[in-house]
Scaffold this motif. Sequence first.
Motif, PDB file in Angstrom:
ATOM      1  N   TRP A 140      27.770   1.182  32.664  1.00  0.00           N
ATOM      2  CA  TRP A 140      26.659   0.665  31.864  1.00  0.00           C
ATOM      3  C   TRP A 140      27.114   0.027  30.560  1.00  0.00           C
ATOM      4  N   LEU A 141      28.278   0.387  30.073  1.00  0.00           N
ATOM      5  CA  LEU A 141      28.745  -0.151  28.792  1.00  0.00           C
ATOM      6  C   LEU A 141      29.035  -1.649  28.861  1.00  0.00           C
ATOM      7  N   SER A 142      29.289  -2.148  30.065  1.00  0.00           N
ATOM      8  CA  SER A 142      29.608  -3.568  30.225  1.00  0.00           C
ATOM      9  C   SER A 142      28.396  -4.408  30.651  1.00  0.00           C
ATOM     10  N   GLN A 143      27.223  -3.760  30.767  1.00  0.00           N
ATOM     11  CA  GLN A 143      26.028  -4.477  31.210  1.00  0.00           C
ATOM     12  C   GLN A 143      25.297  -5.135  30.036  1.00  0.00           C
ATOM     13  N   ASP A 144      24.548  -6.202  30.349  1.00  0.00           N
ATOM     14  CA  ASP A 144      23.804  -6.880  29.288  1.00  0.00           C
ATOM     15  C   ASP A 144      22.531  -6.103  28.944  1.00  0.00           C
ATOM     16  N   ASP A 145      21.910  -6.509  27.847  1.00  0.00           N
ATOM     17  CA  ASP A 145      20.736  -5.792  27.329  1.00  0.00           C
ATOM     18  C   ASP A 145      19.593  -5.726  28.345  1.00  0.00           C
ATOM     19  N   ASP A 146      19.328  -6.853  29.016  1.00  0.00           N
ATOM     20  CA  ASP A 146      18.210  -6.904  29.964  1.00  0.00           C
ATOM     21  C   ASP A 146      18.398  -5.921  31.116  1.00  0.00           C
ATOM     22  N   THR A 147      19.633  -5.806  31.597  1.00  0.00           N
ATOM     23  CA  THR A 147      19.923  -4.889  32.711  1.00  0.00           C
ATOM     24  C   THR A 147      19.716  -3.439  32.280  1.00  0.00           C
ATOM     25  N   ILE A 148      20.183  -3.118  31.082  1.00  0.00           N
ATOM     26  CA  ILE A 148      20.032  -1.747  30.573  1.00  0.00           C
ATOM     27  C   ILE A 148      18.553  -1.418  30.357  1.00  0.00           C
ATOM     28  N   LYS A 150      16.025  -2.737  31.922  1.00  0.00           N
ATOM     29  CA  LYS A 150      15.360  -2.693  33.219  1.00  0.00           C
ATOM     30  C   LYS A 150      15.591  -1.378  33.948  1.00  0.00           C
ATOM     31  N   TYR A 151      16.820  -0.863  33.899  1.00  0.00           N
ATOM     32  CA  TYR A 151      17.156   0.298  34.716  1.00  0.00           C
ATOM     33  C   TYR A 151      17.221   1.628  33.964  1.00  0.00           C
ATOM     34  N   THR A 154      11.877   3.517  30.990  1.00  0.00           N
ATOM     35  CA  THR A 154      10.640   3.617  31.778  1.00  0.00           C
ATOM     36  C   THR A 154       9.586   2.634  31.273  1.00  0.00           C
ATOM     37  N   SER A 155       9.831   2.059  30.088  1.00  0.00           N
ATOM     38  CA  SER A 155       8.880   1.093  29.509  1.00  0.00           C
ATOM     39  C   SER A 155       9.658   0.014  28.755  1.00  0.00           C
ATOM     40  N   PRO A 156      10.329  -0.882  29.475  1.00  0.00           N
ATOM     41  CA  PRO A 156      11.194  -1.899  28.854  1.00  0.00           C
ATOM     42  C   PRO A 156      10.529  -2.760  27.793  1.00  0.00           C
ATOM     43  N   MET A 157       9.239  -3.052  27.969  1.00  0.00           N
ATOM     44  CA  MET A 157       8.550  -3.935  27.032  1.00  0.00           C
ATOM     45  C   MET A 157       8.166  -3.231  25.731  1.00  0.00           C
ATOM     46  N   ALA A 158       8.292  -1.909  25.705  1.00  0.00           N
ATOM     47  CA  ALA A 158       7.840  -1.157  24.526  1.00  0.00           C
ATOM     48  C   ALA A 158       8.975  -0.496  23.750  1.00  0.00           C
ATOM     49  N   HIS A 162      16.617  -0.952  18.708  1.00  0.00           N
ATOM     50  CA  HIS A 162      17.898  -0.240  18.782  1.00  0.00           C
ATOM     51  C   HIS A 162      18.109   0.479  20.122  1.00  0.00           C
ATOM     52  N   PHE A 163      17.193   0.332  21.066  1.00  0.00           N
ATOM     53  CA  PHE A 163      17.257   1.106  22.305  1.00  0.00           C
ATOM     54  C   PHE A 163      18.575   0.921  23.064  1.00  0.00           C
ATOM     55  N   VAL A 164      18.972  -0.333  23.276  1.00  0.00           N
ATOM     56  CA  VAL A 164      20.181  -0.604  24.069  1.00  0.00           C
ATOM     57  C   VAL A 164      21.415   0.001  23.400  1.00  0.00           C
ATOM     58  N   GLN A 165      21.549  -0.216  22.097  1.00  0.00           N
ATOM     59  CA  GLN A 165      22.687   0.350  21.386  1.00  0.00           C
ATOM     60  C   GLN A 165      22.662   1.867  21.421  1.00  0.00           C
ATOM     61  N   HIS A 166      21.475   2.428  21.359  1.00  0.00           N
ATOM     62  CA  HIS A 166      21.320   3.882  21.426  1.00  0.00           C
ATOM     63  C   HIS A 166      21.784   4.412  22.783  1.00  0.00           C
ATOM     64  N   MET A 167      21.427   3.716  23.856  1.00  0.00           N
ATOM     65  CA  MET A 167      21.854   4.109  25.199  1.00  0.00           C
ATOM     66  C   MET A 167      23.373   4.048  25.331  1.00  0.00           C
ATOM     67  N   LYS A 168      23.956   2.980  24.809  1.00  0.00           N
ATOM     68  CA  LYS A 168      25.411   2.808  24.913  1.00  0.00           C
ATOM     69  C   LYS A 168      26.168   3.881  24.117  1.00  0.00           C
ATOM     70  N   SER A 169      25.655   4.216  22.933  1.00  0.00           N
ATOM     71  CA  SER A 169      26.320   5.242  22.125  1.00  0.00           C
ATOM     72  C   SER A 169      26.195   6.621  22.777  1.00  0.00           C
TER      73      SER A 169
END
Length: 204
Positions: A140-148, A150-151, A154-158, A162-169
Amino acid sequence: MLNSILFDGWRRCDRSVRACLPLLRSKKKKKKKKKKKKKKKTSQEENGRKFSSKSLVDVDPKCLLYVQQREFAATTPADRVNVKTGDVFPSSFTHKGPAEELRSARTFTGGQMVDIYDSSRGLVKIEPCQWSPNMDIAFWLSQDDDTILKYLSTSPMAEPPHFVQHMKSTIQFLLEHPDSDSLFPGGQPQLYHRTDTGDWERAD
């Protein structure tokens, strides 16, 4: 004879009208209910637009405890929680409280709902939690923001910015600590207390 025919015809018509009345009343109620629901939805959408148009307020992290997903904190009057104003506003928490990555890792790996605050002692208490080493999540660390989004949401539009960076950390933390037991020597919880300045620090 004519009067009899007219009376009989009126009686049949009257029965038909009475038979249709419940249906007419039902349709009228449904129409009224639908109109009320539409009005309520419009009001909610308008309130949502007003709320979204407000500027973000940076919240001072001192003397606050940011509660994450699948966590709760039962407080007492001694904690001086003031909810009298009822004001609701979009906010930005620059500091997410003590042991943020550890708490996120517990949630990410399927942790259950837990109470993280000991109000009798004023301590944040992170109980030992378990997860299995899984090096595959490095993917997952090499995936783009949209992919993270999406998968892993549970609510990508909301999600906040900082969500993506939070997931990666969080994933990086799990990779660096494949054995959760090392974070809880002797099976003891991690404890944090507030300092005089309102910051959180590890309690011995």
